[in-house]
Design an enzyme around this catalytic site. Structure first.
Site, PDB file in Angstrom:
ATOM      1  N   HIS A  58       0.838  -1.205   0.000  1.00 55.02           N
ATOM      2  CA  HIS A  58       0.000   0.000   0.000  1.00 55.02           C
ATOM      3  C   HIS A  58       0.874   1.257   0.000  1.00 55.02           C
ATOM      4  O   HIS A  58       0.686   2.165  -0.819  1.00 55.02           O
ATOM      5  CB  HIS A  58      -0.896  -0.031   1.243  1.00 55.02           C
ATOM      6  CG  HIS A  58      -1.738   1.184   1.445  1.00 55.02           C
ATOM      7  ND1 HIS A  58      -3.112   1.155   1.397  1.00 55.02           N
ATOM      8  CD2 HIS A  58      -1.413   2.487   1.717  1.00 55.02           C
ATOM      9  CE1 HIS A  58      -3.590   2.375   1.620  1.00 55.02           C
ATOM     10  NE2 HIS A  58      -2.575   3.193   1.821  1.00 55.02           N
ATOM     11  N   GLU A  59       1.848   1.286   0.904  1.00 56.55           N
ATOM     12  CA  GLU A  59       2.718   2.452   0.997  1.00 56.55           C
ATOM     13  C   GLU A  59       3.678   2.547  -0.192  1.00 56.55           C
ATOM     14  O   GLU A  59       4.001   3.640  -0.659  1.00 56.55           O
ATOM     15  CB  GLU A  59       3.510   2.418   2.312  1.00 56.55           C
ATOM     16  CG  GLU A  59       2.652   2.330   3.562  1.00 56.55           C
ATOM     17  CD  GLU A  59       1.638   3.449   3.685  1.00 56.55           C
ATOM     18  OE1 GLU A  59       1.803   4.494   3.010  1.00 56.55           O
ATOM     19  OE2 GLU A  59       0.670   3.292   4.446  1.00 56.55           O
ATOM     20  N   HIS A  62       1.925   4.277  -3.037  1.00 57.87           N
ATOM     21  CA  HIS A  62       1.968   5.733  -2.882  1.00 57.87           C
ATOM     22  C   HIS A  62       3.327   6.279  -3.323  1.00 57.87           C
ATOM     23  O   HIS A  62       3.411   7.255  -4.080  1.00 57.87           O
ATOM     24  CB  HIS A  62       1.759   6.114  -1.406  1.00 57.87           C
ATOM     25  CG  HIS A  62       0.357   5.994  -0.914  1.00 57.87           C
ATOM     26  ND1 HIS A  62      -0.726   6.516  -1.594  1.00 57.87           N
ATOM     27  CD2 HIS A  62      -0.147   5.430   0.212  1.00 57.87           C
ATOM     28  CE1 HIS A  62      -1.829   6.263  -0.903  1.00 57.87           C
ATOM     29  NE2 HIS A  62      -1.501   5.611   0.197  1.00 57.87           N
TER      30      HIS A  62
END
Length: 266
Positions: A58-59, A62
């Site tokens: 998820h990170e 980003h």
């Protein structure tokens, strides 16, 4: 420095992440094979490690999107290595989400990577950077539920099926919570570039408390029930039943008394 001139060590996958991935694989095999004397321990390790893997991805989503949108400082911060230790707020991004999974079976979103937004031009790019995180959770949920909606469960051990169902529930809850247009969450990051400067200035002080506000609302029985009814509806559309997610959480919390109904269903 450009995106193509990043030092190899800044993009090399961290041994920490590889270790977590190894735990996921071994625990998943133990769950599938019924190798562990206490099945719940294997399920606990498998789901927890897989959940941390999804948080890292998820990170990473980003960070990678920010890198290609103009923030080349991302690489030097170690975000491309998938190492959770490098995150700006490891407590919010890894520790608290795992704690809340253990406590209540909620996929709590975290906020980890620090992006220098001033380096990025274009509102669509800013929105995309915020959106790709929860979209990663959506993709993870689709992968976890694939055996269910593809009717490919023949030969899949019950414990492994329950573990996948519970892991899918965590991904769906994380995606929904992250997409809420609440300051501090990715959903607000998607719409923020399109708001006026005055509105953004008024909302900015509330960003650090957005996640706490959402979590407090989930303690209200009516909202909690409505939220999980929506989650169950999504999982049902993907072929996952309430019983499978319930038994998955029951196995995960192995230190509690095992539900006999789930034991019969295995």
């Amino acid at each position: 420095m450009t995106a193509t001139s990043i030092r190899p060590r800044d993009r090399r996958i961290s041994p920490v992440f590889l270790g977590i991935l190894a735990v996921t694989a071994v625990a998943g095999w133990a769950t599938w094979a019924g190798f562990a004397a206490q099945p719940g321990i294997a399920v606990f390790l498998f789901v927890t490690a897989a959940w941390i893997v999804s948080l890292c991805l998820h990170e990473y989503a980003h960070a990678r999107t920010a890198l290609h949108s103009g923030d080349i400082s991302i690489a030097a911060k170690g975000y491309l290595t998938l190492n959770p230790v490098k995150y700006t707020h490891a407590l919010l991004s890894i520790v608290l989400p795992v704690v809340f999974v253990i406590m209540g079976g909620i996929g709590l979103p975290g906020g980890a990577v620090f992006i220098e937004r001033g380096r990025i031009r274009g509102r669509w790019r800013h929105s995309l950077i915020s959106a790709v995180g929860p979209l990663t959770n959506v993709l993870f949920a689709v992968v976890c539920t694939a055996p269910f909606w593809l009717d490919a469960l023949d030969g899949v051990p019950a414990d492994f099926r329950f573990a996948l169902a519970f892991l899918a529930l965590l991904q769906v809850t994380a995606a929904i919570l992250n997409f809420l247009p609440v300051p501090g969450l990715d959903g607000y990051g998607v719409i923020e570039p399109w708001l006026s400067h005055q509105v953004r200035r008024q909302v900015e002080p509330f960003a650090p408390f957005g996640l706490l506000f959402v979590f407090a609302l989930l303690w209200l029985p009516a909202l909690n029930g409505a939220f999980f009814d929506g989650v169950d509806a999504i999982l049902s559309a993907l072929g996952v039943t309430d019983l499978e997610t319930y038994c998955g959480q029951n196995l995960y919390r192995f230190w509690q008394e095992t539900n006999t109904f789930c034991s019969v269903s295995r």
